[in-house]
Design an enzyme around this catalytic site. Structure first.
Site, PDB file in Angstrom:
ATOM      1  N   PHE A 168     -13.890  -4.942  -0.815  1.00 26.46           N
ATOM      2  CA  PHE A 168     -14.912  -4.431  -1.743  1.00 26.46           C
ATOM      3  C   PHE A 168     -16.300  -4.571  -1.113  1.00 26.46           C
ATOM      4  O   PHE A 168     -17.213  -5.167  -1.691  1.00 26.46           O
ATOM      5  CB  PHE A 168     -14.865  -5.148  -3.085  1.00 26.46           C
ATOM      6  CG  PHE A 168     -13.649  -4.856  -3.911  1.00 26.46           C
ATOM      7  CD1 PHE A 168     -12.880  -3.729  -3.678  1.00 26.46           C
ATOM      8  CD2 PHE A 168     -13.269  -5.706  -4.940  1.00 26.46           C
ATOM      9  CE1 PHE A 168     -11.753  -3.456  -4.452  1.00 26.46           C
ATOM     10  CE2 PHE A 168     -12.150  -5.441  -5.715  1.00 26.46           C
ATOM     11  CZ  PHE A 168     -11.384  -4.315  -5.477  1.00 26.46           C
ATOM     12  N   PRO A 169     -16.495  -4.024   0.090  1.00 26.94           N
ATOM     13  CA  PRO A 169     -17.764  -4.225   0.802  1.00 26.94           C
ATOM     14  C   PRO A 169     -18.956  -3.506   0.177  1.00 26.94           C
ATOM     15  O   PRO A 169     -20.091  -3.791   0.541  1.00 26.94           O
ATOM     16  CB  PRO A 169     -17.472  -3.666   2.196  1.00 26.94           C
ATOM     17  CG  PRO A 169     -16.425  -2.619   1.965  1.00 26.94           C
ATOM     18  CD  PRO A 169     -15.565  -3.188   0.874  1.00 26.94           C
ATOM     19  N   LEU A 170     -18.683  -2.615  -0.768  1.00 30.25           N
ATOM     20  CA  LEU A 170     -19.777  -1.943  -1.485  1.00 30.25           C
ATOM     21  C   LEU A 170     -19.800  -2.347  -2.956  1.00 30.25           C
ATOM     22  O   LEU A 170     -20.463  -1.701  -3.772  1.00 30.25           O
ATOM     23  CB  LEU A 170     -19.629  -0.417  -1.363  1.00 30.25           C
ATOM     24  CG  LEU A 170     -19.772   0.129   0.055  1.00 30.25           C
ATOM     25  CD1 LEU A 170     -19.471   1.614   0.090  1.00 30.25           C
ATOM     26  CD2 LEU A 170     -21.177  -0.145   0.595  1.00 30.25           C
ATOM     27  N   GLY A 171     -19.129  -3.435  -3.283  1.00 31.02           N
ATOM     28  CA  GLY A 171     -19.036  -3.870  -4.671  1.00 31.02           C
ATOM     29  C   GLY A 171     -17.656  -3.563  -5.215  1.00 31.02           C
ATOM     30  O   GLY A 171     -16.853  -2.864  -4.608  1.00 31.02           O
ATOM     31  N   LEU A 186     -18.435  -3.688 -13.015  1.00 31.11           N
ATOM     32  CA  LEU A 186     -18.902  -4.652 -12.021  1.00 31.11           C
ATOM     33  C   LEU A 186     -19.892  -3.978 -11.074  1.00 31.11           C
ATOM     34  O   LEU A 186     -19.903  -2.762 -10.922  1.00 31.11           O
ATOM     35  CB  LEU A 186     -17.720  -5.226 -11.250  1.00 31.11           C
ATOM     36  CG  LEU A 186     -16.859  -6.194 -12.057  1.00 31.11           C
ATOM     37  CD1 LEU A 186     -15.700  -6.703 -11.226  1.00 31.11           C
ATOM     38  CD2 LEU A 186     -17.676  -7.360 -12.579  1.00 31.11           C
ATOM     39  N   TYR A 245       0.851  -1.190   0.000  1.00 27.32           N
ATOM     40  CA  TYR A 245       0.000   0.000   0.000  1.00 27.32           C
ATOM     41  C   TYR A 245       0.888   1.242   0.000  1.00 27.32           C
ATOM     42  O   TYR A 245       1.600   1.517   0.981  1.00 27.32           O
ATOM     43  CB  TYR A 245      -0.915   0.029   1.220  1.00 27.32           C
ATOM     44  CG  TYR A 245      -2.021  -0.989   1.224  1.00 27.32           C
ATOM     45  CD1 TYR A 245      -2.341  -1.738   0.100  1.00 27.32           C
ATOM     46  CD2 TYR A 245      -2.780  -1.205   2.373  1.00 27.32           C
ATOM     47  CE1 TYR A 245      -3.366  -2.677   0.118  1.00 27.32           C
ATOM     48  CE2 TYR A 245      -3.816  -2.132   2.399  1.00 27.32           C
ATOM     49  CZ  TYR A 245      -4.095  -2.869   1.269  1.00 27.32           C
ATOM     50  OH  TYR A 245      -5.116  -3.790   1.298  1.00 27.32           O
TER      51      TYR A 245
END
Length: 297
Positions: A209-212, A218, A54
């Site tokens: 990716f908790p919101l997509g 996608l 990161y």
């Protein structure tokens, strides 16, 4: 209503943590990055997710500078990929045992510690992103052997898995697994069987990716009309709806939403106080689930 808690790696942590990847957006404003992470701790964050790659080490540097021993923050990092500035992600697989050990050592140096609380082995079996090829296709047993050796040496406190299939998790259970990080959200629920197995085995489920997915094309929870309708009815944001749905999904779900904004951080932390009635949950549960599988590399 207080922020809910759950068990993770033998500790009790608040179910809303902080994904530190977004701190790399503040690379040229280091003081702001330190202040934001400090503010997260002041708001109650006691679970931070990071990785050496990161910001090519910047994020771990900020964590080392900001967090103190008496903060009691569980720091979770990951191995299985190395920086690849010219690549499409920009990451490259680093799955071989000697690479996993080297990544653990990099994290120890970057975080300025002699023991990592939790290290996730990112296997790259499922979900959007990288796939291993050639000598990067490594047997799970060989990977777990080096991870457990590092745990026995005291360099790792607990082992997690990321981007894994149900079969891989089952095979790994005898090694002692503290958490699973897979792509999972309201709009992408391929891993229900994995989620249930984790619940049965007292393994924390920590969706990324908790919101997509962030990949173009996608599904995203914040694009769903049902999510917007619930948000409007409750006076909250669509993102808060998507995150709160995850907390309602099962008691072992832990969130690590990331942000470089103090205002957005406060919104994320407030999700723990959001409740849904049965009708609202039914409306959200009815949202179509679509696959987030996008292999790259």
């Amino acid at each position: 209503m207080t922020t809910p808690t759950a068990s993770f790696a033998g500790r009790t942590v608040r179910r809303i943590g902080y994904g530190a990847m977004q701190l790399e957006r503040l690379h040229d404003r280091r003081d702001e990055a330190v202040a934001l992470l400090r503010h997260a701790v002041e708001l109650g964050v006691d679970h931070v997710d990071t990785a050496t790659f990161y910001g090519f080490g910047f994020v771990n540097d900020v964590i080392r500078e900001t967090l103190r021993d008496d903060d009691g923050v569980l720091v979770v990092t990951k191995v299985g990929a190395d920086p690849d500035p010219g690549g499409p992600l920009p990451l490259r697989p680093a799955q071989r045992p000697e690479q996993l050990r080297a990544s653990v050592e990099d994290n120890l140096r970057g975080l300025g510690t002699d023991r990592l609380d939790v290290v996730n082995l990112r296997r790259l079996d499922t979900g959007p992103g990288l796939r291993p090829h050639g000598d990067q296709v490594v047997d799970l047993d060989d990977q777990l052997a080096v991870m457990t050796a590092l745990r026995d040496e005291g360099k790792i406190g607990a082992i997690g898995l990321s981007s894994v299939s149900l079969d891989v998790l089952r095979r790994a259970l005898p090694a002692g697994i503290a958490c699973v990080q897979n792509a999972y959200s309201l709009v992408s629920r391929d891993d229900e069987d994995l989620l249930r197995l984790c619940l049965a085995e007292d393994i924390a489920w920590v969706p990324y990716f908790p919101l997509g997915s962030a990949f173009p094309g996608l599904p995203k929870a914040t694009d769903e009309p049902a999510v917007h309708a619930v948000a409007e009815s409750l006076g909250i944001t669509p993102s808060q709806v998507g995150l709160a749905w995850l907390l309602h999904r099962a008691p072992h779900v832990l969130l690590i939403p990331g942000t470089a904004s103090a205002a957005h951080l406060a919104e994320n932390m407030a999700v723990g106080r959001i409740t849904f009635d049965a009708d609202t949950l039914a409306t959200l549960d009815a949202v179509e689930s679509r696959s987030s599988e996008v292999p790259i590399g």
